[in-house]
Scaffold this active site. Structure first.
Site, PDB file in Angstrom:
ATOM      1  N   GLY A 113      82.019  -6.475 -26.875  1.00 57.38           N
ATOM      2  CA  GLY A 113      82.767  -7.444 -27.659  1.00 57.38           C
ATOM      3  C   GLY A 113      82.257  -7.457 -29.086  1.00 57.38           C
ATOM      4  O   GLY A 113      81.102  -7.109 -29.346  1.00 57.38           O
ATOM      5  N   GLN A 149      80.806 -11.024 -37.260  1.00 56.27           N
ATOM      6  CA  GLN A 149      79.692 -10.099 -37.055  1.00 56.27           C
ATOM      7  C   GLN A 149      79.738  -8.906 -38.001  1.00 56.27           C
ATOM      8  O   GLN A 149      78.738  -8.218 -38.168  1.00 56.27           O
ATOM      9  CB  GLN A 149      79.671  -9.600 -35.610  1.00 56.27           C
ATOM     10  CG  GLN A 149      79.305 -10.676 -34.607  1.00 56.27           C
ATOM     11  CD  GLN A 149      79.301 -10.106 -33.215  1.00 56.27           C
ATOM     12  OE1 GLN A 149      80.333 -10.059 -32.558  1.00 56.27           O
ATOM     13  NE2 GLN A 149      78.134  -9.662 -32.773  1.00 56.27           N
ATOM     14  N   CYS A 168      73.372  -9.470 -27.676  1.00 55.95           N
ATOM     15  CA  CYS A 168      74.343  -9.590 -28.765  1.00 55.95           C
ATOM     16  C   CYS A 168      74.036  -8.548 -29.836  1.00 55.95           C
ATOM     17  O   CYS A 168      72.872  -8.358 -30.195  1.00 55.95           O
ATOM     18  CB  CYS A 168      74.269 -10.992 -29.363  1.00 55.95           C
ATOM     19  SG  CYS A 168      75.409 -11.269 -30.731  1.00 55.95           S
ATOM     20  N   LEU A 169      75.091  -7.901 -30.335  1.00 54.42           N
ATOM     21  CA  LEU A 169      74.905  -6.906 -31.388  1.00 54.42           C
ATOM     22  C   LEU A 169      74.308  -7.521 -32.656  1.00 54.42           C
ATOM     23  O   LEU A 169      73.641  -6.833 -33.420  1.00 54.42           O
ATOM     24  CB  LEU A 169      76.235  -6.219 -31.710  1.00 54.42           C
ATOM     25  CG  LEU A 169      76.844  -5.386 -30.580  1.00 54.42           C
ATOM     26  CD1 LEU A 169      78.224  -4.872 -30.982  1.00 54.42           C
ATOM     27  CD2 LEU A 169      75.930  -4.237 -30.191  1.00 54.42           C
ATOM     28  N   HIS A 201      81.489 -15.754 -25.321  1.00 56.21           N
ATOM     29  CA  HIS A 201      80.470 -15.302 -26.273  1.00 56.21           C
ATOM     30  C   HIS A 201      81.095 -14.979 -27.629  1.00 56.21           C
ATOM     31  O   HIS A 201      80.602 -15.422 -28.669  1.00 56.21           O
ATOM     32  CB  HIS A 201      79.758 -14.063 -25.692  1.00 56.21           C
ATOM     33  CG  HIS A 201      78.719 -13.479 -26.576  1.00 56.21           C
ATOM     34  ND1 HIS A 201      77.370 -13.570 -26.296  1.00 56.21           N
ATOM     35  CD2 HIS A 201      78.809 -12.787 -27.745  1.00 56.21           C
ATOM     36  CE1 HIS A 201      76.686 -12.955 -27.258  1.00 56.21           C
ATOM     37  NE2 HIS A 201      77.542 -12.470 -28.143  1.00 56.21           N
ATOM     38  N   GLU A 202      82.202 -14.227 -27.610  1.00 48.78           N
ATOM     39  CA  GLU A 202      82.842 -13.840 -28.873  1.00 48.78           C
ATOM     40  C   GLU A 202      83.504 -15.032 -29.566  1.00 48.78           C
ATOM     41  O   GLU A 202      83.450 -15.147 -30.791  1.00 48.78           O
ATOM     42  CB  GLU A 202      83.845 -12.706 -28.655  1.00 48.78           C
ATOM     43  CG  GLU A 202      83.239 -11.422 -28.119  1.00 48.78           C
ATOM     44  CD  GLU A 202      82.013 -10.935 -28.878  1.00 48.78           C
ATOM     45  OE1 GLU A 202      81.944 -11.114 -30.114  1.00 48.78           O
ATOM     46  OE2 GLU A 202      81.113 -10.377 -28.236  1.00 48.78           O
ATOM     47  N   HIS A 233      81.141 -16.974 -31.636  1.00 52.26           N
ATOM     48  CA  HIS A 233      80.926 -16.435 -32.989  1.00 52.26           C
ATOM     49  C   HIS A 233      81.925 -17.021 -33.987  1.00 52.26           C
ATOM     50  O   HIS A 233      81.589 -17.235 -35.148  1.00 52.26           O
ATOM     51  CB  HIS A 233      81.051 -14.909 -32.995  1.00 52.26           C
ATOM     52  CG  HIS A 233      79.824 -14.196 -32.549  1.00 52.26           C
ATOM     53  ND1 HIS A 233      78.621 -14.263 -33.216  1.00 52.26           N
ATOM     54  CD2 HIS A 233      79.610 -13.384 -31.482  1.00 52.26           C
ATOM     55  CE1 HIS A 233      77.717 -13.527 -32.592  1.00 52.26           C
ATOM     56  NE2 HIS A 233      78.292 -12.987 -31.528  1.00 52.26           N
TER      57      HIS A 233
END
Length: 165
Positions: A45, A50, A92-93, A134-135, A138
């Site tokens: 994701g 991000q 997480c990235l 999660h996304e 953000h």
């Protein structure tokens, strides 16, 4: 084109993202670049904040990063229903080398627009439900590090600050 991923505690990750009002060629290009970035970074994701764009756009693929069989692009996603509770270990990235246990809703219904601007509704449970939540976090300015306990967050902040210097 692969985009640079912003890392915590970058300010763009803490801001509430803006609603997208129209689907433009520039937005389509951003979507393509985000999908490429997500896959090349071995993610499942990626949210626009991000990659430095504070707009309400996410892409997810619960089969990723290797299979790439369930790509979903969601514009202005919104959780409209949820129930149950599940705890899982997440990464997480935007928070490299950081994992945390997070409590999420077990099932969610998400309304959004697809990349052509058509309304869609996703009823998700299991891993897809976790990835969507999660996304969408953000887009609200919440990262995985923000969901961690204060001690774990403080230790990670020290580590992250060393990387930035």
């Amino acid at each position: 084109m692969k985009l640079e991923i912003c890392t915590w505690p970058d300010e763009v990750l803490a801001a509430k993202a803006e609603t997208i009002t129209e689907v433009t060629p520039e937005l389509q290009e951003l979507i393509e670049n985000m999908v490429e970035t997500m896959y090349e970074s071995d993610g499942v994701g990626l949210a626009a904040p991000q990659v430095g764009e504070s707009i309400r756009l996410i892409c997810v693929d619960q089969t990723g990063p290797k299979i790439r069989g369930d790509l979903r692009v969601l514009i202005n996603p919104e959780i409209t229903e949820c129930d149950g509770e599940v705890e899982s270990e997440e990464g997480c990235l935007s928070c490299p080398e950081f994992n945390a246990k997070v409590k999420r809703k077990e099932r969610v219904t998400v309304k959004a627009m697809d990349r052509e601007g058509k309304e869609l509704c996703i009823e998700a449970d299991g891993f897809l439900s976790i990835v969507l939540q999660h996304e969408i976090d953000h887009l609200e300015g919440v990262t995985l590090a923000d969901r961690a306990g204060r001690l774990k967050q403080a230790l990670y902040r020290k580590k992250a600050m060393r990387w930035k210097s």
